[in-house]
Design a protein around this motif. Structure first.
Motif, PDB file in Angstrom:
ATOM      1  N   GLY A 173       0.801  -1.254  -0.246  1.00 54.18           N
ATOM      2  CA  GLY A 173       0.164   0.139  -0.318  1.00 54.18           C
ATOM      3  C   GLY A 173       0.828   1.143   0.113  1.00 54.18           C
ATOM      4  O   GLY A 173       2.242   1.296   0.216  1.00 54.18           O
ATOM      5  N   GLU A 205      -3.128   0.204   8.437  1.00 53.18           N
ATOM      6  CA  GLU A 205      -4.058   0.299   7.155  1.00 53.18           C
ATOM      7  C   GLU A 205      -3.871  -1.009   6.300  1.00 53.18           C
ATOM      8  O   GLU A 205      -4.909  -1.432   5.724  1.00 53.18           O
ATOM      9  N   ASN A 206      -2.819  -1.616   6.625  1.00 52.84           N
ATOM     10  CA  ASN A 206      -2.902  -3.031   5.940  1.00 52.84           C
ATOM     11  C   ASN A 206      -3.778  -4.005   6.761  1.00 52.84           C
ATOM     12  O   ASN A 206      -4.490  -4.820   6.076  1.00 52.84           O
ATOM     13  N   ARG A 216      -6.548  -2.972   8.205  1.00 59.40           N
ATOM     14  CA  ARG A 216      -7.836  -2.749   7.996  1.00 59.40           C
ATOM     15  C   ARG A 216      -8.474  -3.343   6.482  1.00 59.40           C
ATOM     16  O   ARG A 216      -9.410  -3.626   6.374  1.00 59.40           O
ATOM     17  N   ARG A 217      -7.196  -3.153   5.363  1.00 58.19           N
ATOM     18  CA  ARG A 217      -7.704  -3.778   4.331  1.00 58.19           C
ATOM     19  C   ARG A 217      -7.869  -5.432   4.369  1.00 58.19           C
ATOM     20  O   ARG A 217      -8.737  -6.047   3.816  1.00 58.19           O
ATOM     21  N   ASP A 249     -11.280  -7.205   3.413  1.00 66.08           N
ATOM     22  CA  ASP A 249     -11.194  -8.441   2.540  1.00 66.08           C
ATOM     23  C   ASP A 249     -12.011  -9.623   3.060  1.00 66.08           C
ATOM     24  O   ASP A 249     -12.595 -10.352   2.254  1.00 66.08           O
TER      25      ASP A 249
END
Length: 306
Positions: free
Chosen positions: A179, A295-296, A298-299, A303
């Motif tokens: 990201g 942030e990773n 959260r993704r 998913d």
């Protein structure tokens, strides 16, 4: 008016001596740092720059000396970055720390000359004084500070719309981090790639891989949905011997809204002084790494929800 070229400046003796003298003493300073003779502290970042400026200030042509100093500094810092002796981030933060003391020393020498307080013999001694500072004060400070490592902690929080147990299992081991990178990571802050947990129990190892190194953590508390605490038992991150990582802790707080407040706390030691200058940069760098992982996460959780 004809434009002045570098050759025109080079014909000026003060300009040439300023470049050679600055590179000579800065080079020795770097040697002393990397052989652990002096610390990343007051002597290197305050006393040495003042004395360096003083040694340059006794040269006759003020404007030529300043130009030579700036050229030499540029050459030196570019060499440090290209050769890998120092990272880009450290160099960027270092310049505003050492330049003001250099110019302070330069101004002091200029005042000495103006009031005729310097003799020929004293000028020679002053021009050699930066090396004497490194040889005498550097080892003394090293002996004084070698066991004086300040312990610091940095915490970062994020609210996630998932239950604590789900967040816990998503963060305990991370396959691939990707990201947009924060600003300091775009320079040369270590970028985490993945974290692998060997077993889900106290005493197991969790290894986090970075660009240019890794951090090995030992699980000290493993409470799914509540707490994940780890001691850092080994780390190999290039160019950062002045930071020592001690502990990494994730706490998971269940909110009444069904969300989770995740807190990441990093405990570390630092050998950098003055603390008032370096601590905000250290905090910002660690928090940027925290946010990158968050942030990773959260993704990853998003998913899973699809």
């Amino acid at each position: 008016m004809a434009r002045l070229t570098f050759k025109d400046f080079w014909r000026n003796k003060s300009f040439r001596i300023s470049i050679v003298q600055t590179l000579f003493f800065m080079g020795w300073g770097m040697v002393f740092l990397h052989y652990n003779i002096v610390e990343y502290a007051w002597v290197m970042f305050l006393v040495f720059p003042i004395i360096l400026g003083l040694s340059l200030g006794v040269l006759p042509s003020t404007s030529s000396v300043v130009k030579g100093l700036l050229v030499a500094m540029l050459i030196f810092f570019v060499f440090c970055i290209v050769s890998g002796l120092e990272g880009l981030i450290c160099t960027v933060f270092l310049i505003p720390l050492i330049l003001p003391p250099v110019f302070l020393g330069f101004i002091i020498a200029h005042l000495f000359k103006q009031y005729r307080l310097l003799s020929r013999k004293s000028e020679l001694s002053i021009r050699l004084s930066p090396l004497l500072v490194l040889l005498l004060l550097g080892p003394l400070e090293h002996f004084t500070l070698q066991n004086d490592k300040t312990v610091n902690s940095v915490s970062t929080q994020i609210i996630l719309p998932y239950p604590p147990t789900e967040v816990f299992h998503a963060i305990k081991s991370i396959d691939t981090l990707y990201g947009p990178k924060p600003f300091l990571m775009q320079l040369d802050l270590p970028v985490p790639h993945k974290c692998i947990l060997e077993r889900e129990e106290v005493g197991a190892y969790r290894i986090c891989y970075f660009e240019g190194g890794k951090i090995v953590e030992e699980i000290t508390m493993f409470e799914p949905g509540k707490l994940l605490a780890m001691d850092v038992i080994d780390y190999e991150l290039t160019g950062r011997r002045w930071l020592g990582f001690k502990e990494a802790i994730y706490t998971f707080d269940s909110l009444t809204t069904g969300q989770t407040r995740l807190t990441r706390t990093t405990t570390y030691t630092s050998e950098l002084y003055p603390r008032a200058y370096w601590k905000p940069f250290e905090k910002e760098g660690i928090q940027q790494e925290h946010h990158y992982v968050f942030e990773n996460l959260r993704r990853k959780l998003g998913d899973r929800g699809h």
